[in-house]
Design a protein around this motif. Sequence first.
Motif, PDB file in Angstrom:
ATOM      1  N   GLU A  85      -0.752  -6.204   0.412  1.00 37.36           N
ATOM      2  CA  GLU A  85      -1.915  -6.462   1.264  1.00 37.36           C
ATOM      3  C   GLU A  85      -3.108  -5.612   0.827  1.00 37.36           C
ATOM      4  OE1 GLU A  85      -2.431  -8.582   3.888  1.00 37.36           O
ATOM      5  OE2 GLU A  85      -0.486  -9.489   3.469  1.00 37.36           O
ATOM      6  N   ILE A  86      -2.832  -4.379   0.465  1.00 40.59           N
ATOM      7  CA  ILE A  86      -3.906  -3.488   0.022  1.00 40.59           C
ATOM      8  C   ILE A  86      -4.504  -3.993  -1.291  1.00 40.59           C
ATOM      9  CG2 ILE A  86      -4.422  -1.156  -0.801  1.00 40.59           C
ATOM     10  CD1 ILE A  86      -2.300  -0.199   1.291  1.00 40.59           C
ATOM     11  N   MET A  87      -3.648  -4.411  -2.207  1.00 44.73           N
ATOM     12  CA  MET A  87      -4.154  -4.942  -3.470  1.00 44.73           C
ATOM     13  C   MET A  87      -4.940  -6.232  -3.234  1.00 44.73           C
ATOM     14  SD  MET A  87      -3.329  -2.555  -5.422  1.00 44.73           S
ATOM     15  CE  MET A  87      -3.835  -3.226  -6.984  1.00 44.73           C
ATOM     16  N   GLY A  88      -4.485  -7.057  -2.290  1.00 45.40           N
ATOM     17  CA  GLY A  88      -5.212  -8.270  -1.945  1.00 45.40           C
ATOM     18  C   GLY A  88      -6.584  -7.958  -1.368  1.00 45.40           C
ATOM     19  N   LEU A  89      -6.649  -6.925  -0.538  1.00 45.92           N
ATOM     20  CA  LEU A  89      -7.918  -6.487   0.030  1.00 45.92           C
ATOM     21  C   LEU A  89      -8.883  -6.064  -1.090  1.00 45.92           C
ATOM     22  CD1 LEU A  89      -8.297  -4.277   3.116  1.00 45.92           C
ATOM     23  CD2 LEU A  89      -9.500  -3.640   1.046  1.00 45.92           C
ATOM     24  N   LEU A  90      -8.370  -5.313  -2.056  1.00 39.41           N
ATOM     25  CA  LEU A  90      -9.204  -4.889  -3.180  1.00 39.41           C
ATOM     26  C   LEU A  90      -9.662  -6.084  -4.008  1.00 39.41           C
ATOM     27  CD1 LEU A  90      -7.222  -1.717  -4.303  1.00 39.41           C
ATOM     28  CD2 LEU A  90      -9.455  -1.769  -3.172  1.00 39.41           C
ATOM     29  N   ARG A  91      -8.760  -7.048  -4.251  1.00 41.41           N
ATOM     30  CA  ARG A  91      -9.139  -8.249  -5.012  1.00 41.41           C
ATOM     31  C   ARG A  91     -10.197  -9.051  -4.262  1.00 41.41           C
ATOM     32  NH1 ARG A  91      -3.750  -7.952  -6.531  1.00 41.41           N
ATOM     33  NH2 ARG A  91      -3.051  -9.228  -4.780  1.00 41.41           N
ATOM     34  N   ASP A  92     -10.047  -9.178  -2.942  1.00 39.31           N
ATOM     35  CA  ASP A  92     -11.048  -9.890  -2.144  1.00 39.31           C
ATOM     36  C   ASP A  92     -12.413  -9.201  -2.226  1.00 39.31           C
ATOM     37  OD1 ASP A  92      -9.175 -11.761  -1.355  1.00 39.31           O
ATOM     38  OD2 ASP A  92      -8.913 -10.925   0.665  1.00 39.31           O
ATOM     39  N   ALA A  93     -12.401  -7.884  -2.163  1.00 40.41           N
ATOM     40  CA  ALA A  93     -13.662  -7.141  -2.253  1.00 40.41           C
ATOM     41  C   ALA A  93     -14.319  -7.354  -3.619  1.00 40.41           C
ATOM     42  CB  ALA A  93     -13.417  -5.650  -2.010  1.00 40.41           C
ATOM     43  N   ALA A  94     -13.520  -7.283  -4.679  1.00 40.69           N
ATOM     44  CA  ALA A  94     -14.059  -7.501  -6.031  1.00 40.69           C
ATOM     45  C   ALA A  94     -14.596  -8.917  -6.168  1.00 40.69           C
ATOM     46  CB  ALA A  94     -12.984  -7.234  -7.081  1.00 40.69           C
ATOM     47  N   ASP A  95     -13.850  -9.888  -5.661  1.00 40.90           N
ATOM     48  CA  ASP A  95     -14.275 -11.285  -5.765  1.00 40.90           C
ATOM     49  C   ASP A  95     -15.570 -11.550  -5.009  1.00 40.90           C
ATOM     50  OD1 ASP A  95     -12.063 -11.806  -7.337  1.00 40.90           O
ATOM     51  OD2 ASP A  95     -10.941 -12.837  -5.737  1.00 40.90           O
ATOM     52  N   SER A  96     -15.719 -10.945  -3.843  1.00 38.87           N
ATOM     53  CA  SER A  96     -16.937 -11.195  -3.067  1.00 38.87           C
ATOM     54  C   SER A  96     -18.169 -10.681  -3.813  1.00 38.87           C
ATOM     55  CB  SER A  96     -16.846 -10.604  -1.667  1.00 38.87           C
ATOM     56  OG  SER A  96     -16.849  -9.207  -1.695  1.00 38.87           O
ATOM     57  N   HIS A  97     -18.027  -9.587  -4.519  1.00 40.37           N
ATOM     58  CA  HIS A  97     -19.153  -9.089  -5.321  1.00 40.37           C
ATOM     59  C   HIS A  97     -19.336  -9.913  -6.590  1.00 40.37           C
ATOM     60  CE1 HIS A  97     -20.475  -5.565  -3.095  1.00 40.37           C
ATOM     61  NE2 HIS A  97     -19.200  -5.390  -2.769  1.00 40.37           N
ATOM     62  N   ILE A 120     -14.202  -2.102  -9.016  1.00 41.98           N
ATOM     63  CA  ILE A 120     -13.017  -2.416  -8.220  1.00 41.98           C
ATOM     64  C   ILE A 120     -11.920  -2.990  -9.099  1.00 41.98           C
ATOM     65  CG2 ILE A 120     -12.099  -3.812  -6.315  1.00 41.98           C
ATOM     66  CD1 ILE A 120     -14.912  -3.604  -5.025  1.00 41.98           C
ATOM     67  N   ASN A 121     -12.285  -3.842 -10.045  1.00 40.07           N
ATOM     68  CA  ASN A 121     -11.285  -4.408 -10.953  1.00 40.07           C
ATOM     69  C   ASN A 121     -10.642  -3.339 -11.831  1.00 40.07           C
ATOM     70  OD1 ASN A 121     -11.187  -7.130 -10.159  1.00 40.07           O
ATOM     71  ND2 ASN A 121     -13.127  -7.517 -11.180  1.00 40.07           N
ATOM     72  N   LYS A 122     -11.399  -2.308 -12.208  1.00 36.68           N
ATOM     73  CA  LYS A 122     -10.812  -1.187 -12.968  1.00 36.68           C
ATOM     74  C   LYS A 122      -9.816  -0.424 -12.095  1.00 36.68           C
ATOM     75  CE  LYS A 122     -14.572  -0.370 -16.202  1.00 36.68           C
ATOM     76  NZ  LYS A 122     -15.646   0.547 -16.609  1.00 36.68           N
ATOM     77  N   ILE A 123     -10.147  -0.253 -10.823  1.00 35.02           N
ATOM     78  CA  ILE A 123      -9.227   0.426  -9.902  1.00 35.02           C
ATOM     79  C   ILE A 123      -7.947  -0.379  -9.783  1.00 35.02           C
ATOM     80  CG2 ILE A 123      -8.868   1.046  -7.468  1.00 35.02           C
ATOM     81  CD1 ILE A 123     -11.913   1.724  -7.397  1.00 35.02           C
ATOM     82  N   ILE A 124      -8.082  -1.692  -9.625  1.00 37.14           N
ATOM     83  CA  ILE A 124      -6.910  -2.566  -9.525  1.00 37.14           C
ATOM     84  C   ILE A 124      -6.060  -2.496 -10.806  1.00 37.14           C
ATOM     85  CG2 ILE A 124      -6.171  -4.984  -9.405  1.00 37.14           C
ATOM     86  CD1 ILE A 124      -8.673  -5.452  -7.594  1.00 37.14           C
ATOM     87  N   GLY A 140      -5.601  -0.185 -13.031  1.00 34.11           N
ATOM     88  CA  GLY A 140      -4.812   0.956 -13.432  1.00 34.11           C
ATOM     89  C   GLY A 140      -5.145   2.275 -12.787  1.00 34.11           C
ATOM     90  N   GLY A 141      -6.318   2.379 -12.199  1.00 34.91           N
ATOM     91  CA  GLY A 141      -6.701   3.663 -11.645  1.00 34.91           C
ATOM     92  C   GLY A 141      -6.395   3.809 -10.179  1.00 34.91           C
ATOM     93  N   ASN A 142      -5.719   2.840  -9.594  1.00 32.29           N
ATOM     94  CA  ASN A 142      -5.500   2.869  -8.160  1.00 32.29           C
ATOM     95  C   ASN A 142      -4.246   3.651  -7.821  1.00 32.29           C
ATOM     96  OD1 ASN A 142      -5.332   2.400  -5.492  1.00 32.29           O
ATOM     97  ND2 ASN A 142      -5.223   0.192  -5.604  1.00 32.29           N
ATOM     98  N   SER A 143      -4.418   4.729  -7.083  1.00 26.88           N
ATOM     99  CA  SER A 143      -3.262   5.542  -6.730  1.00 26.88           C
ATOM    100  C   SER A 143      -2.453   4.916  -5.596  1.00 26.88           C
ATOM    101  CB  SER A 143      -3.717   6.953  -6.347  1.00 26.88           C
ATOM    102  OG  SER A 143      -4.633   6.917  -5.298  1.00 26.88           O
ATOM    103  N   VAL A 144      -2.931   3.816  -5.007  1.00 22.13           N
ATOM    104  CA  VAL A 144      -2.146   3.119  -3.987  1.00 22.13           C
ATOM    105  C   VAL A 144      -0.949   2.440  -4.637  1.00 22.13           C
ATOM    106  CG1 VAL A 144      -2.176   1.200  -2.340  1.00 22.13           C
ATOM    107  CG2 VAL A 144      -4.120   2.763  -2.457  1.00 22.13           C
ATOM    108  N   ARG A 145      -1.154   1.956  -5.858  1.00 19.41           N
ATOM    109  CA  ARG A 145      -0.092   1.226  -6.561  1.00 19.41           C
ATOM    110  C   ARG A 145       1.032   2.191  -6.939  1.00 19.41           C
ATOM    111  NH1 ARG A 145      -2.077  -2.539 -11.072  1.00 19.41           N
ATOM    112  NH2 ARG A 145      -2.440  -3.838  -9.277  1.00 19.41           N
ATOM    113  N   ARG A 146       2.206   1.855  -6.516  1.00 13.57           N
ATOM    114  CA  ARG A 146       3.379   2.693  -6.824  1.00 13.57           C
ATOM    115  C   ARG A 146       4.116   2.070  -7.989  1.00 13.57           C
ATOM    116  NH1 ARG A 146       2.788   6.002  -2.737  1.00 13.57           N
ATOM    117  NH2 ARG A 146       2.511   5.259  -0.637  1.00 13.57           N
ATOM    118  N   THR A 147       4.365   2.861  -9.023  1.00 10.95           N
ATOM    119  CA  THR A 147       5.051   2.352 -10.204  1.00 10.95           C
ATOM    120  C   THR A 147       6.414   2.970 -10.358  1.00 10.95           C
ATOM    121  OG1 THR A 147       3.936   3.995 -11.559  1.00 10.95           O
ATOM    122  CG2 THR A 147       2.959   1.782 -11.459  1.00 10.95           C
TER     123      THR A 147
END
Length: 78
Positions: A33-45, A65-69, A71-78
Amino acid sequence: MNPSANVAGLAALTICEALLLALNDHDILPEGEIMGLLRDAADSHANAPEASDASHPHAEVAALINKIIAGGNSVRRT
């Protein structure tokens, strides 16, 4: 106090990142959901008419925002 736009933007980005991390850590919002929120924000811009000019703020915000998505996003757990 009248902060510059760069300082205000950096503060806002940091606060939002902390909120997203907390929402994920407390199992309020799942990572997807968080990644979707970020994608929606990037898309709107990216879809703003002015974004066709790569130097316009909308295009720059979408790129950041796309750069954060990507690889730089610390929300993403790998």
